[in-house]
Design a protein around this motif. Structure first.
Motif, short mmCIF file in Angstrom:
data_model
loop_
_atom_site.label_atom_id
_atom_site.label_comp_id
_atom_site.label_asym_id
_atom_site.label_seq_id
_atom_site.Cartn_x
_atom_site.Cartn_y
_atom_site.Cartn_z
N ASP A 404 0.81 -1.22 0.00
CA ASP A 404 0.00 0.00 0.00
C ASP A 404 0.84 1.27 0.00
O ASP A 404 0.34 2.35 -0.30
CB ASP A 404 -0.94 0.03 1.22
N SER A 405 2.11 1.14 0.37
CA SER A 405 2.96 2.32 0.46
C SER A 405 4.41 1.94 0.21
O SER A 405 4.77 0.76 0.19
CB SER A 405 2.83 2.97 1.86
N ALA A 406 5.26 2.94 0.04
CA ALA A 406 6.67 2.70 -0.25
C ALA A 406 7.40 2.07 0.93
O ALA A 406 8.47 1.48 0.75
CB ALA A 406 7.35 4.01 -0.65
N ASP A 407 6.85 2.21 2.16
CA ASP A 407 7.49 1.63 3.34
C ASP A 407 6.89 0.27 3.69
O ASP A 407 6.83 -0.11 4.86
CB ASP A 407 7.41 2.59 4.53
N PHE A 408 6.44 -0.46 2.65
CA PHE A 408 5.94 -1.83 2.81
C PHE A 408 4.71 -1.91 3.71
O PHE A 408 4.50 -2.92 4.39
CB PHE A 408 7.05 -2.76 3.36
N GLY A 409 3.94 -0.84 3.72
CA GLY A 409 2.76 -0.83 4.59
C GLY A 409 3.13 -0.93 6.05
O GLY A 409 2.32 -1.35 6.88
N ARG A 410 4.37 -0.56 6.38
CA ARG A 410 4.90 -0.64 7.74
C ARG A 410 4.90 -2.07 8.29
O ARG A 410 4.88 -2.28 9.51
CB ARG A 410 4.12 0.28 8.69
N LEU A 411 4.95 -3.03 7.37
CA LEU A 411 4.96 -4.44 7.80
C LEU A 411 6.38 -4.95 8.01
O LEU A 411 6.59 -5.88 8.79
CB LEU A 411 4.26 -5.30 6.74
N LYS A 412 7.35 -4.35 7.32
CA LYS A 412 8.73 -4.85 7.39
C LYS A 412 9.65 -3.76 6.89
O LYS A 412 9.21 -2.71 6.42
CB LYS A 412 8.86 -6.12 6.55
N LYS A 413 10.95 -4.00 6.97
CA LYS A 413 11.94 -3.00 6.58
C LYS A 413 12.49 -3.24 5.17
O LYS A 413 13.22 -2.40 4.65
CB LYS A 413 13.11 -3.00 7.57
N GLY A 414 12.17 -4.37 4.57
CA GLY A 414 12.70 -4.62 3.24
C GLY A 414 12.36 -6.01 2.75
O GLY A 414 12.00 -6.90 3.53
N VAL A 415 12.47 -6.20 1.43
CA VAL A 415 12.36 -7.51 0.78
C VAL A 415 13.35 -7.51 -0.37
O VAL A 415 13.91 -6.47 -0.73
CB VAL A 415 10.93 -7.77 0.24
N GLY A 416 13.59 -8.68 -0.95
CA GLY A 416 14.56 -8.70 -2.03
C GLY A 416 14.53 -9.94 -2.88
O GLY A 416 13.69 -10.82 -2.72
N LEU A 417 15.48 -9.98 -3.80
CA LEU A 417 15.69 -11.11 -4.70
C LEU A 417 17.10 -11.63 -4.44
O LEU A 417 18.08 -10.91 -4.59
CB LEU A 417 15.54 -10.66 -6.15
N LEU A 418 17.19 -12.90 -4.04
CA LEU A 418 18.47 -13.50 -3.66
C LEU A 418 18.94 -14.44 -4.76
O LEU A 418 18.24 -15.38 -5.14
CB LEU A 418 18.31 -14.27 -2.35
N LEU A 419 20.15 -14.20 -5.27
CA LEU A 419 20.77 -15.07 -6.27
C LEU A 419 21.79 -15.95 -5.57
O LEU A 419 22.75 -15.45 -4.97
CB LEU A 419 21.45 -14.24 -7.36
N ASP A 420 21.58 -17.24 -5.65
CA ASP A 420 22.54 -18.21 -5.08
C ASP A 420 23.41 -18.71 -6.22
O ASP A 420 22.95 -19.41 -7.12
CB ASP A 420 21.77 -19.36 -4.43
N MET A 421 24.71 -18.35 -6.21
CA MET A 421 25.60 -18.72 -7.29
C MET A 421 26.11 -20.15 -7.18
O MET A 421 26.84 -20.63 -8.04
CB MET A 421 26.80 -17.75 -7.34
N GLY A 422 25.72 -20.85 -6.11
CA GLY A 422 26.13 -22.25 -5.94
C GLY A 422 27.43 -22.41 -5.19
O GLY A 422 27.64 -23.39 -4.49
N LYS A 423 28.33 -21.45 -5.33
CA LYS A 423 29.61 -21.45 -4.62
C LYS A 423 30.13 -20.02 -4.60
O LYS A 423 29.64 -19.14 -5.32
CB LYS A 423 30.62 -22.38 -5.29
N SER A 424 31.12 -19.76 -3.79
CA SER A 424 31.68 -18.42 -3.68
C SER A 424 32.43 -18.08 -4.97
O SER A 424 33.26 -18.86 -5.46
CB SER A 424 32.64 -18.35 -2.49
N VAL A 425 32.10 -16.92 -5.54
CA VAL A 425 32.74 -16.49 -6.78
C VAL A 425 33.25 -15.05 -6.62
O VAL A 425 32.70 -14.27 -5.83
CB VAL A 425 31.76 -16.55 -7.97
N PRO A 426 34.30 -14.67 -7.36
CA PRO A 426 34.81 -13.29 -7.29
C PRO A 426 33.95 -12.37 -8.16
O PRO A 426 34.16 -12.24 -9.36
CB PRO A 426 36.24 -13.42 -7.83
N VAL A 427 32.97 -11.72 -7.56
CA VAL A 427 32.03 -10.88 -8.30
C VAL A 427 32.70 -9.58 -8.71
O VAL A 427 33.21 -8.84 -7.87
CB VAL A 427 30.78 -10.59 -7.44
#
Length: 508
Positions: A404-427
């Motif tokens: 409902d609002s830019a602050d997630f309706g005051r339900l939480k502080k953030g959400v996201g998209l997590l990419l799991d590369m399978g192993k540690s890589v030099p990004v």
């Protein structure tokens, strides 16, 4: 057990803890629950005390539990007694057929392959005298493990009081409608069953054939659809009347290749993936490539020679090799000096040639898993759309839930998209296309743990619209790359985050 007494946190059979109410209609409620014995998500149906078809639902669930085809939803438990009736089944993670074709038809062979898998599973079910009768695009799922799963066998028909005088023919027509939808992006039936797909166009009193709706549909697939649901258009061909007939007609179609599941993350940090009405996330074992085999070629001798001659030859060869090495070393030293002197400025003269720098070579790294990340909420965030962020298509995307609002309706502080590369890589570089949203803010985080606090902030973006790129001065090692929205951008649908495409480059 009546609905008012069943709330989140209720535990059934001292084992199944109800967590989220997914759907409620007609006295039956579908829950997402946790099997505390096996520590896995499950789907649980509970019923009002006066639910009229309880016996039919439990009976159908028990019959379904005896089927062994892995493409059918597995039923774990079905109990009917005074006040404590429920059905427990798989919690399936993946993308529904409806989601896959929401933006248009699939590649014909791909659509046919998925429906062929469903047809074979239905043929197996009919051998046990169990029909589906409610086949819709939402019941067919491409799972997170890269396999086909058919939901709701028997149970959905009992829940919705659906019957048929010819169950085999009804399910064959259902399979035909699924294939029609996959080939055209239209639903040849009641729009309420099409999951939002546009209804197929009509002509001469019946639905147009797939080839009349979409160019490029192979003739043999068009004929199969017509034999199942439009026999009047193919009077010269024998109609398909059973799922086994339908499966046989599609037997020559190449099947979708199963994809290996990503390595499991620690239970404390794994966000629950996108889920459907029934299913458990079963992971196929990872197949590791065998270590490279070093083949030693046997030495071939041309023939025996006198021992003395062999020794002289060895001495001579050693002398020649040493002379060659000395000559090469002298030549390299002389050449190096001449090159060095040619590039050295004379006294009082400044060199105007900049010192060359070599850019580190990079390669694109494809994530082994993509997860809607909501550690501050229910641990799911638009998970059904995650594949759209890494498929290389501008027509698909991942997006969060709408707030409902830019602050997630005051339900939480953030959400996201997590990419799991399978192993540690030099990004080295991460590019994110935020699409046509506006405003909002996001952080780019990288690290070796999927815990939010363990992921380091490497960049902050604002004004989330279009493509943003982060390039690290020095490669940042990590297994996980997180696009973390701290302020929701606005879109035509409301306040929600969007990632049309995310690409990760690592140094070689």
């Amino acid at each position: 057990m009546s609905s008012p007494t069943v709330e989140p946190g209720t535990k059934l059979a001292e084992r199944f803890r109800l967590e989220d109410r997914v759907h409620e209609a007609g006295g039956a409620t579908l829950w997402k629950a946790i099997d505390e014995v096996l520590a896995r998500p499950v789907a649980v149906h509970t019923f009002d005390a006066d639910f009229p078809r309880l016996n039919e639902v439990v009976t159908a669930a028990r019959v379904a539990s005896r089927l062994t085809d892995p493409r059918l939803t597995q039923v774990f438990d079905a109990t009917e007694d005074d006040g404590h009736s429920y059905v427990v089944s798989e919690w399936v993670s993946g993308e529904t057929f409806g989601d896959m074709i929401a933006g248009g038809p699939l590649d014909p062979e791909r659509a046919a392959a998925m429906v062929a898998e469903a047809a074979e599973a239905m043929a197996h079910a009919h051998e046990a005298n169990l029909a589906h009768l409610c086949l819709t695009p939402e019941q067919l799922v491409w799972t997170a493990g890269g396999t086909v799963k058919l939901l709701g066998l028997g149970v959905d028909a009992a829940l919705n009081d659906v019957t048929s005088d010819d169950p085999a023919r009804s399910d064959t027509e259902g399979l035909g409608r699924l294939l029609y939808a996959g080939l055209t992006g239209h639903w040849p039936g009641d729009e309420r069953d099409g999951g939002g797909l546009p209804v197929a166009p009509m002509g001469d009193g019946h639905f147009c054939t797939p080839r009349q709706v979409t160019a490029g549909v192979p003739g043999y697939l068009d004929a199969i659809v017509c034999r199942a649901i439009l026999p009047e258009t193919r009077r010269s061909l024998e109609p398909l009347t059973t799922p086994a007939d339908f499966a046989e007609a599609l037997a020559s179609v190449a099947r979708p290749s199963p994809m290996p599941m990503p390595a499991p993350m620690p239970m404390t940090s794994l966000p629950v993936a996108a889920s459907r009405s029934e299913g458990v996330e079963t992971e196929a074992p990872r197949h590791h490539a065998p270590p490279p085999q070093h083949h030693h070629r046997p030495q071939h001798h041309q023939g025996s020679r006198p021992a003395g001659g062999g020794m002289l030859n060895k001495v001579a060869m050693t002398v020649v090799v040493l002379l060659v090495m000395v000559a090469v070393g002298l030549g390299a030293w002389t050449l190096g000096r001449s090159i060095g002197n040619a590039g050295t400025p004379s006294p009082g003269e400044r060199s105007t040639t900049p010192t060359p720098t070599t850019a580190a070579a990079t390669r694109e790294v494809k994530p082994s898993a993509v997860i809607g990340f909501d550690p501050l909420g229910d641990r799911e965030e638009g998970s059904r759309w995650t594949s759209g962020a890494v498929d290389g298509k501008e027509s698909t995307d991942w997006h969060s839930e709408t707030y409902d609002s830019a602050d997630f309706g005051r339900l939480k502080k953030g959400v996201g998209l997590l990419l799991d590369m399978g192993k540690s890589v030099p990004v080295k570089q991460v590019s994110v296309d935020f699409g046509d949203t506006s405003g909002g803010a996001a952080e780019l985080r990288i690290g070796d743990s999927a815990e939010l606090g363990s992921l380091s902030v490497v960049e902050k973006f604002s004004g989330l619209s279009g493509k943003k790129t982060f390039t690290a001065p020095a490669p940042k090692k990590g297994r996980y790359v997180l696009v973390w929205f701290t302020e929701m951008p606005s879109s035509a649908e409301g306040y929600r985050g969007q990632v049309v495409e995310a690409k990760v480059l690592a140094t070689k």
